[in-house]
Design an enzyme around this catalytic site. Structure first.
Site, mmCIF file in Angstrom:
data_model
loop_
_atom_site.group_PDB
_atom_site.id
_atom_site.type_symbol
_atom_site.label_atom_id
_atom_site.label_comp_id
_atom_site.label_asym_id
_atom_site.label_seq_id
_atom_site.Cartn_x
_atom_site.Cartn_y
_atom_site.Cartn_z
ATOM 1 N N ARG A 70 2.828 -13.092 -9.530
ATOM 2 C CA ARG A 70 2.317 -11.724 -8.617
ATOM 3 C C ARG A 70 2.424 -12.302 -7.431
ATOM 4 N NH1 ARG A 70 -3.244 -8.561 -10.212
ATOM 5 N NH2 ARG A 70 -4.153 -10.411 -9.360
ATOM 6 N N LYS A 97 -0.656 -7.659 -3.220
ATOM 7 C CA LYS A 97 -2.107 -8.144 -3.054
ATOM 8 C C LYS A 97 -2.175 -8.650 -1.695
ATOM 9 C CE LYS A 97 -5.838 -9.749 -5.856
ATOM 10 N NZ LYS A 97 -6.686 -8.641 -5.833
ATOM 11 N N GLU A 104 -6.717 3.974 -9.041
ATOM 12 C CA GLU A 104 -7.531 2.807 -9.490
ATOM 13 C C GLU A 104 -9.060 2.725 -9.074
ATOM 14 O OE1 GLU A 104 -5.781 -1.085 -8.731
ATOM 15 O OE2 GLU A 104 -4.755 -0.340 -7.046
ATOM 16 N N HIS A 119 8.763 -13.983 12.828
ATOM 17 C CA HIS A 119 9.807 -14.946 12.817
ATOM 18 C C HIS A 119 9.174 -16.046 13.603
ATOM 19 C CE1 HIS A 119 11.135 -13.008 16.430
ATOM 20 N NE2 HIS A 119 11.503 -14.155 16.893
HETATM 21 N N1 PXG Z 1 -7.044 -3.316 -8.304
HETATM 22 C C1 PXG Z 1 -7.211 -3.949 -7.228
HETATM 23 C C2 PXG Z 1 -6.942 -3.235 -6.065
HETATM 24 C C3 PXG Z 1 -7.637 -5.085 -7.106
HETATM 25 O O1 PXG Z 1 -7.933 -5.643 -5.989
HETATM 26 C C4 PXG Z 1 -7.677 -5.329 -9.484
HETATM 27 C C5 PXG Z 1 -7.207 -3.951 -9.535
HETATM 28 C C6 PXG Z 1 -7.871 -6.234 -10.801
HETATM 29 O O2 PXG Z 1 -6.698 -7.070 -11.158
HETATM 30 P P1 PXG Z 1 -6.932 -8.426 -11.964
HETATM 31 O O3 PXG Z 1 -5.307 -8.882 -11.706
HETATM 32 O O4 PXG Z 1 -7.968 -9.001 -11.503
HETATM 33 O O5 PXG Z 1 -7.072 -7.900 -13.105
HETATM 34 C C7 PXG Z 1 -7.772 -5.956 -8.308
HETATM 35 C C8 PXG Z 1 -8.688 -7.225 -8.320
HETATM 36 C C9 PXG Z 1 -13.678 -7.955 -5.965
HETATM 37 C C10 PXG Z 1 -12.374 -8.219 -5.703
HETATM 38 O O6 PXG Z 1 -14.712 -8.647 -5.352
HETATM 39 C C11 PXG Z 1 -11.217 -7.832 -6.701
HETATM 40 C C12 PXG Z 1 -9.965 -8.265 -6.326
HETATM 41 C C13 PXG Z 1 -9.802 -8.922 -5.205
HETATM 42 C C14 PXG Z 1 -10.687 -9.324 -4.419
HETATM 43 C C15 PXG Z 1 -12.075 -9.017 -4.839
HETATM 44 O O7 PXG Z 1 -14.039 -7.066 -6.855
HETATM 45 N N2 PXG Z 1 -8.846 -7.819 -6.825
#
Ligand code: PXG
Length: 283
Positions: free
Chosen positions: A50, A149, A182, A103
């Site tokens: 990812r 991300k 989400e 760049h």
């Molecule tokens: N949706 C979003 C927008 C995210 O940022 C998830 C879903 C879950 O993805 P994973 O791969 O972890 O199952 C995320 C996860 C927090 C936090 O503090 C969460 C995320 C990143 C930073 C902080 O809740 N990402």
């Protein structure tokens, strides 16, 4: 605490990135949040893929291979003596000028932080979350794709602030069509008539690694899963609802916008899936 920055370890106090780094100036970078269980990083390769896909989409050249990043991740856990922890991996575009020219950023920076877990309190798993819908809309996939991300999490942060103002620790985000996307940092599922439903990638979501794991384990358990567009109605009318994320694992949701979901208690299928998920993390 020792923090990895592009090949070297620094004390927390000395772990610094330039104010000219485009990650700082423009949010020009990407990240991953991962969990380690008993010294092993859960779904490490999936997180790497990812990250590399996010980098490709943004044309950031990660200055190492996936294998080197995986070793650096384990080295960071080891040097900090962490078995069960949370790992934040960040890649920035690196130092440039005050202008937008990507760049001019010649040396992308890699940061790895391994920390102890800051989880939702245990009682949330027992009583379930009460969440609200944010008026801040999830980024349209035609803009910066939610599949990336990136370090630009402002939309999600604004949504989370709305949740906080309403006394909630998570918040539902809709897409520009008004469909369920989400939550600010978690994916969402509902259980209806024994089937699992979750919004598809096209709804404008991050393709969560925990989400994918839940889809897989539900398949193994013989639970039908459908990735379908959903509206808030589908949550109001569901039997159960839960969120997924690396930090949260699976967490039940019992109320949305003041309406109890199902019987207003964490659902039995949610808890079964959570048990099965725990087994998966111990493998
Ligand atoms: N949706 C979003 C927008 C995210 O940022 C998830 C879903 C879950 O993805 P994973 O791969 O972890 O199952 C995320 C996860 C927090 C936090 O503090 C969460 C995320 C990143 C930073 C902080 O809740 N990402």
């Amino acid at each position: 605490m020792q923090i990895y920055i592009t090949g070297k370890f620094f004390d927390k106090e000395n772990a610094k990135i330039s104010v000219f780094d485009h990650g700082f100036l423009f949010g020009d970078g990407i990240f991953e949040g991962m969990r380690s269980y008993n010294g092993k990083v859960f779904r490490l390769r999936e997180h790497m893929i990812r990250l590399w896909n996010s980098a490709k989409a943004l044309m950031i050249d990660i200055p190492m291979t996936i294998e080197e990043m995986e070793s650096a991740t384990y080295e960071t856990l080891k040097i900090n003596n962490i078995q069960d922890g949370y790992i934040r991996l960040i890649v920035t575009r690196g130092i440039g000028t005050l202008g937008l020219d990507a760049h001019l950023c010649k040396e992308p920076q890699v940061v790895i932080i391994a920390d102890h877990l800051a989880l939702y309190p245990k009682e949330f798993y027992e009583t379930g979350l009460d969440i609200v819908t944010a008026s801040t809309v999830r980024t349209n996939p035609a803009m910066v794709s939610p599949q990336i991300k990136s370090l630009n999490y402002l939309n999600n942060i604004l949504a989370k602030i709305e949740g906080h103002l309403a006394g909630c620790v998570e918040v539902l985000m809709l897409n520009t069509k008004g469909e369920v996307a989400e939550c600010s940092g978690d994916n969402i599922f509902v259980v209806s008539n024994g089937k699992l439903h979750t919004p598809p990638t096209e709804a404008g979501i991050l393709e969560g690694i925990t989400r994918q794991t839940v889809i897989e384990i539900a398949g193994e358990m013989g639970i039908p899963v459908r990735e379908v567009p959903m509206t808030r109605y589908d949550i109001f009318a569901a039997d159960e609802c839960f969120l997924t994320g690396s930090a949260a694992e699976l967490i039940p949701v019992v109320k949305l916008d003041g309406r109890p979901i199902g019987n207003g208690k964490p659902g039995t299928m949610t808890m079964k899936l959570l048990d099965r998920f725990h087994e998966e993390t111990r493998k």
